[in-house]
Design an enzyme around this catalytic site. Structure first.
Site, PDB file in Angstrom:
ATOM      1  N   VAL A  11       5.656 -14.491  -2.633  1.00  0.00           N
ATOM      2  CA  VAL A  11       4.852 -15.703  -2.468  1.00  0.00           C
ATOM      3  C   VAL A  11       4.849 -16.560  -3.733  1.00  0.00           C
ATOM      4  CG1 VAL A  11       2.465 -16.515  -2.174  1.00  0.00           C
ATOM      5  CG2 VAL A  11       3.422 -14.843  -0.594  1.00  0.00           C
ATOM      6  N   LYS A  35      11.371  -8.560 -14.260  1.00  0.00           N
ATOM      7  CA  LYS A  35      11.465  -9.680 -13.314  1.00  0.00           C
ATOM      8  C   LYS A  35      11.621 -10.998 -14.068  1.00  0.00           C
ATOM      9  CE  LYS A  35       8.962  -8.273  -9.197  1.00  0.00           C
ATOM     10  NZ  LYS A  35       7.864  -8.434  -8.275  1.00  0.00           N
ATOM     11  N   ASN A 215      -2.653 -13.752  11.084  1.00  0.00           N
ATOM     12  CA  ASN A 215      -1.798 -12.552  11.067  1.00  0.00           C
ATOM     13  C   ASN A 215      -2.196 -11.552  12.149  1.00  0.00           C
ATOM     14  OD1 ASN A 215      -0.121 -13.459   9.124  1.00  0.00           O
ATOM     15  ND2 ASN A 215      -0.661 -11.957   7.571  1.00  0.00           N
ATOM     16  N   ALA A 270       9.013  -6.258  23.213  1.00  0.00           N
ATOM     17  CA  ALA A 270       8.786  -4.858  22.834  1.00  0.00           C
ATOM     18  C   ALA A 270       9.786  -4.426  21.770  1.00  0.00           C
ATOM     19  CB  ALA A 270       8.921  -3.968  24.066  1.00  0.00           C
ATOM     20  N   CYS A 278       2.802  -7.647   5.311  1.00  0.00           N
ATOM     21  CA  CYS A 278       1.599  -8.400   5.697  1.00  0.00           C
ATOM     22  C   CYS A 278       0.876  -7.877   6.932  1.00  0.00           C
ATOM     23  CB  CYS A 278       1.958  -9.870   5.888  1.00  0.00           C
ATOM     24  SG  CYS A 278       2.396 -10.653   4.330  1.00  0.00           S
ATOM     25  N   LYS A 281      -0.893  -4.276   6.712  1.00  0.00           N
ATOM     26  CA  LYS A 281      -1.977  -4.168   5.731  1.00  0.00           C
ATOM     27  C   LYS A 281      -3.096  -5.167   6.020  1.00  0.00           C
ATOM     28  CE  LYS A 281      -0.771  -7.308   1.931  1.00  0.00           C
ATOM     29  NZ  LYS A 281      -1.864  -8.269   2.062  1.00  0.00           N
ATOM     30  N   ARG A 345       8.666  -2.795   2.655  1.00  0.00           N
ATOM     31  CA  ARG A 345       7.275  -2.340   2.731  1.00  0.00           C
ATOM     32  C   ARG A 345       6.865  -2.106   4.185  1.00  0.00           C
ATOM     33  NH1 ARG A 345       4.540  -6.637  -1.388  1.00  0.00           N
ATOM     34  NH2 ARG A 345       6.244  -7.943  -0.649  1.00  0.00           N
TER      35      ARG A 345
HETATM   36  P1  NAD Z   1       4.635  -9.033  -4.415  1.00  0.00           P
HETATM   37  O1  NAD Z   1       4.240  -7.631  -4.597  1.00  0.00           O
HETATM   38  O2  NAD Z   1       6.026  -9.374  -4.018  1.00  0.00           O
HETATM   39  O3  NAD Z   1       4.355  -9.855  -5.756  1.00  0.00           O
HETATM   40  C1  NAD Z   1       3.218  -9.705  -6.551  1.00  0.00           C
HETATM   41  C2  NAD Z   1       3.631  -9.954  -8.009  1.00  0.00           C
HETATM   42  O4  NAD Z   1       2.454 -10.022  -8.812  1.00  0.00           O
HETATM   43  C3  NAD Z   1       4.480  -8.835  -8.594  1.00  0.00           C
HETATM   44  O5  NAD Z   1       5.678  -9.386  -9.115  1.00  0.00           O
HETATM   45  C4  NAD Z   1       3.609  -8.236  -9.702  1.00  0.00           C
HETATM   46  O6  NAD Z   1       4.369  -7.774 -10.794  1.00  0.00           O
HETATM   47  C5  NAD Z   1       2.750  -9.435 -10.066  1.00  0.00           C
HETATM   48  N1  NAD Z   1       1.457  -9.123 -10.731  1.00  0.00           N
HETATM   49  C6  NAD Z   1       0.505  -8.266 -10.341  1.00  0.00           C
HETATM   50  N2  NAD Z   1      -0.538  -8.308 -11.188  1.00  0.00           N
HETATM   51  C7  NAD Z   1      -0.239  -9.224 -12.136  1.00  0.00           C
HETATM   52  C8  NAD Z   1      -0.911  -9.725 -13.271  1.00  0.00           C
HETATM   53  N3  NAD Z   1      -2.149  -9.302 -13.622  1.00  0.00           N
HETATM   54  N4  NAD Z   1      -0.299 -10.649 -14.034  1.00  0.00           N
HETATM   55  C9  NAD Z   1       0.927 -11.096 -13.693  1.00  0.00           C
HETATM   56  N5  NAD Z   1       1.616 -10.678 -12.608  1.00  0.00           N
HETATM   57  C10 NAD Z   1       1.029  -9.750 -11.845  1.00  0.00           C
HETATM   58  O7  NAD Z   1       3.597  -9.640  -3.382  1.00  0.00           O
HETATM   59  P2  NAD Z   1       3.842 -10.820  -2.312  1.00  0.00           P
HETATM   60  O8  NAD Z   1       4.567 -10.297  -1.142  1.00  0.00           O
HETATM   61  O9  NAD Z   1       4.351 -12.012  -3.033  1.00  0.00           O
HETATM   62  O10 NAD Z   1       2.341 -11.079  -1.840  1.00  0.00           O
HETATM   63  C11 NAD Z   1       1.388 -11.663  -2.689  1.00  0.00           C
HETATM   64  C12 NAD Z   1       0.151 -11.992  -1.876  1.00  0.00           C
HETATM   65  O11 NAD Z   1       0.484 -12.991  -0.897  1.00  0.00           O
HETATM   66  C13 NAD Z   1      -0.425 -10.825  -1.081  1.00  0.00           C
HETATM   67  O12 NAD Z   1      -1.813 -10.947  -1.030  1.00  0.00           O
HETATM   68  C14 NAD Z   1       0.161 -11.011   0.302  1.00  0.00           C
HETATM   69  O13 NAD Z   1      -0.644 -10.434   1.304  1.00  0.00           O
HETATM   70  C15 NAD Z   1       0.181 -12.519   0.423  1.00  0.00           C
HETATM   71  N6  NAD Z   1       1.203 -13.051   1.339  1.00  0.00           N
HETATM   72  C16 NAD Z   1       2.440 -12.479   1.368  1.00  0.00           C
HETATM   73  C17 NAD Z   1       3.405 -13.005   2.216  1.00  0.00           C
HETATM   74  C18 NAD Z   1       4.775 -12.366   2.289  1.00  0.00           C
HETATM   75  O14 NAD Z   1       5.504 -12.666   3.244  1.00  0.00           O
HETATM   76  N7  NAD Z   1       5.177 -11.524   1.370  1.00  0.00           N
HETATM   77  C19 NAD Z   1       3.116 -14.122   3.009  1.00  0.00           C
HETATM   78  C20 NAD Z   1       1.849 -14.686   2.921  1.00  0.00           C
HETATM   79  C21 NAD Z   1       0.897 -14.143   2.073  1.00  0.00           C
END
Ligand code: NAD
Length: 451
Positions: A11, A35, A215, A270, A278, A281, A345
């Site tokens: 995201v 990263k 979701n 199906a 997402c 969780k 995941r």
């Molecule tokens: P992700 O695990 O891919 O990315 C999270 C990033 O945050 C990681 O790179 C991690 O190293 C970094 N991080 C964590 N703590 C940190 C800190 N204190 N300082 C700096 N960096 C830090 O997660 P994601 O899939 O991008 O999801 C992020 C959020 O968005 C979640 O809440 C998820 O539910 C939501 N979301 C995800 C999607 C999706 O398709 N992946 C879509 C919509 C919403």
């Protein structure tokens, strides 16, 4: 606007990059230094269509990546929080949100000017005005609404089409603690709202709830389709593909003036159940949040119940064909939770391998993008798995082929299987039953079953 984004995952990276293309200066921050290094060398850290080009075009111009949050906040007026919010087995795990809030607070304390914090991570209702606001106030000695703005702006992008989704939003939801915060956050999206994208301005809890409602709704459609499939399978010669197609043609779902079915139809199919970072969780987090607050949610609970053991339909099929599985070499095509992403995941494919690894002889597996990620989570099963470089090798060396993910790359499966009598279990109903010697497609009535 000068924007910092905390968390550079699926995201944060996509949002940051896309916002940099509409005129903002964006600094993405991640505490995972590998990263940051990779991205600064122009190497994408995730598989997402269009990402390499976007990164190349914008990196070092108005898009930057760093692990120095201090510098990023000092150079920006607004910080988007996009850290992970996993499920800890019982409830949403907000440790990254809490840490991010603390880190931001320590910096806000020193910059001495108004700054807006926006939660983009998916969080249960009350998190932004609860844990985030309280943590920032506690560690900064500042007052929300007075010294800093605060809001919640859920993200609706889907992996695999994330850049297109972000660039073409259907709505922008902006929750805020006051009008100033809402207006600040809405300004980021001016380019989209000027083009007619609806803006839903609301309070933070409403914004948080919209994301969960969305979701859960799509997860519910999948579980509904899977339950209908169970019913169809218990009937004589009824297949859920025909039944659900019959449903989709209802004019309340498919506009008769349009030739193609609505996107929603893709969820009314199906399969082996939903996985990913997402749906599972988020439904679990909302259900556990409700249970904690004494709110009864039988529908949410049943979405999860139906999904929990759904991949067991594959084991049922295997057991129908083979009385003993212990000599079987199982080919698994697709390891990511869906096509066009490397995200594994809660992938049903991984769940299946873990579940039956004690029952079968070997797995031969291939995924066009998720091999590295899969190897990281299949450590215990490693001795039983051969990782292949293409699907052809998997087919050649396996007794059964299980198609778990609808990657376009697998379209050649009938060609590779010509003249062979491997059992093909197609969990995505990608093919027609008559294309293979022995075929079981989820959604098709089984030719090999006593109804
Ligand atoms: P992700 O695990 O891919 O990315 C999270 C990033 O945050 C990681 O790179 C991690 O190293 C970094 N991080 C964590 N703590 C940190 C800190 N204190 N300082 C700096 N960096 C830090 O997660 P994601 O899939 O991008 O999801 C992020 C959020 O968005 C979640 O809440 C998820 O539910 C939501 N979301 C995800 C999607 C999706 O398709 N992946 C879509 C919509 C919403």
């Amino acid at each position: 606007m000068n924007i910092s984004v905390l968390g550079t995952g699926y995201v944060g990276l996509v949002s940051g990059l896309c916002l940099s293309t509409v005129g903002h200066n964006v600094i993405c921050v991640d505490n995972d230094k590998s990263k940051v290094e990779k991205l600064n060398s122009g190497i994408p850290t995730i598989h997402e269509y269009g990402l390499p080009g976007l990164l190349k075009e914008n990196l070092g111009k108005n898009f930057f990546v760093t692990s120095d949050l201090n510098d990023a906040i000092a150079k920006s007026e607004l910080t988007i929080v996009a850290v992970g919010t996993p499920f800890d087995g019982k409830k949403i795990d907000l440790k990254y949100i809490e840490q991010a809030s603390k880190d931001i607070a320590e910096i806000l304390k020193t910059i001495g000017r108004y700054h807006v914090v926006v939660v983009k991570s998916t969080v249960v209702p009350g998190t932004t005005t609860g844990i985030v606001k309280e943590t920032i106030e506690k560690y900064s000695n500042l007052k929300a609404g007075q010294d800093f703005g605060l809001g919640m702006n859920p993200e609706f992008l889907r992996e695999g089409v994330a850049i297109n989704d972000f660039n073409n939003p259907d709505r922008i939801v902006v929750g805020g603690i006051d009008d100033k915060s809402i207006s600040f956050i809405s300004n980021i999206y001016q380019k989209y709202t000027q083009d007619g994208v609806p803006l839903v301005a609301c309070n933070c809890q409403t914004a948080e709830m919209i994301k969960y409602t969305s979701n859960s709704f799509f997860a519910m459609l999948i579980s509904y389709a899977n339950e209908i499939d169970v019913v169809c399978n218990s009937l004589k010669e009824v297949n859920s593909i025909d039944v659900l197609n019959g449903l989709i043609l209802d004019k309340r779902i498919k506009d008769p003036s349009l030739s193609s079915p609505p996107e929603m139809a893709g969820y009314l199919k199906a399969g082996a159940g939903f996985g990913g970072s997402c749906f599972p969780k988020d439904v679990k987090a909302l259900a556990s949040f409700c249970s904690y607050h004494g709110i009864s949610t039988p529908i949410l609970d049943s979405i999860l119940e139906t999904n929990k053991n759904r991949h067991k339909v594959i084991i049922d099929i295997l057991s129908r064909y083979y009385s003993d599985l212990s000599n079987l070499k199982i080919g698994v095509l697709g390891l990511s939770f869906k096509a066009e992403t490397d995200d594994v995941r809660e992938s049903k494919s991984i769940e299946l391998i873990k579940d039956i690894s004690g029952l079968v002889k070997r797995f031969n597996v291939f995924d066009p993008q998720a091999m590295n990620e899969a190897q990281k989570v299949l450590v215990e099963q490693k001795s039983k798995i051969n990782f292949y470089e293409d699907s052809e090798g998997v087919i050649k060396d396996s007794d059964v082929i299980i198609l778990m993910t609808a990657w376009k790359d697998f379209i050649n499966l009938p060609k590779y299987l010509a003249g062979r009598d491997n059992l093909v279990i197609d969990t995505r109903a990608m093919f027609n039953p008559d294309m293979f010697e022995k075929y079981e497609g989820i959604g098709y009535a089984s030719p090999n079953k006593n109804h």
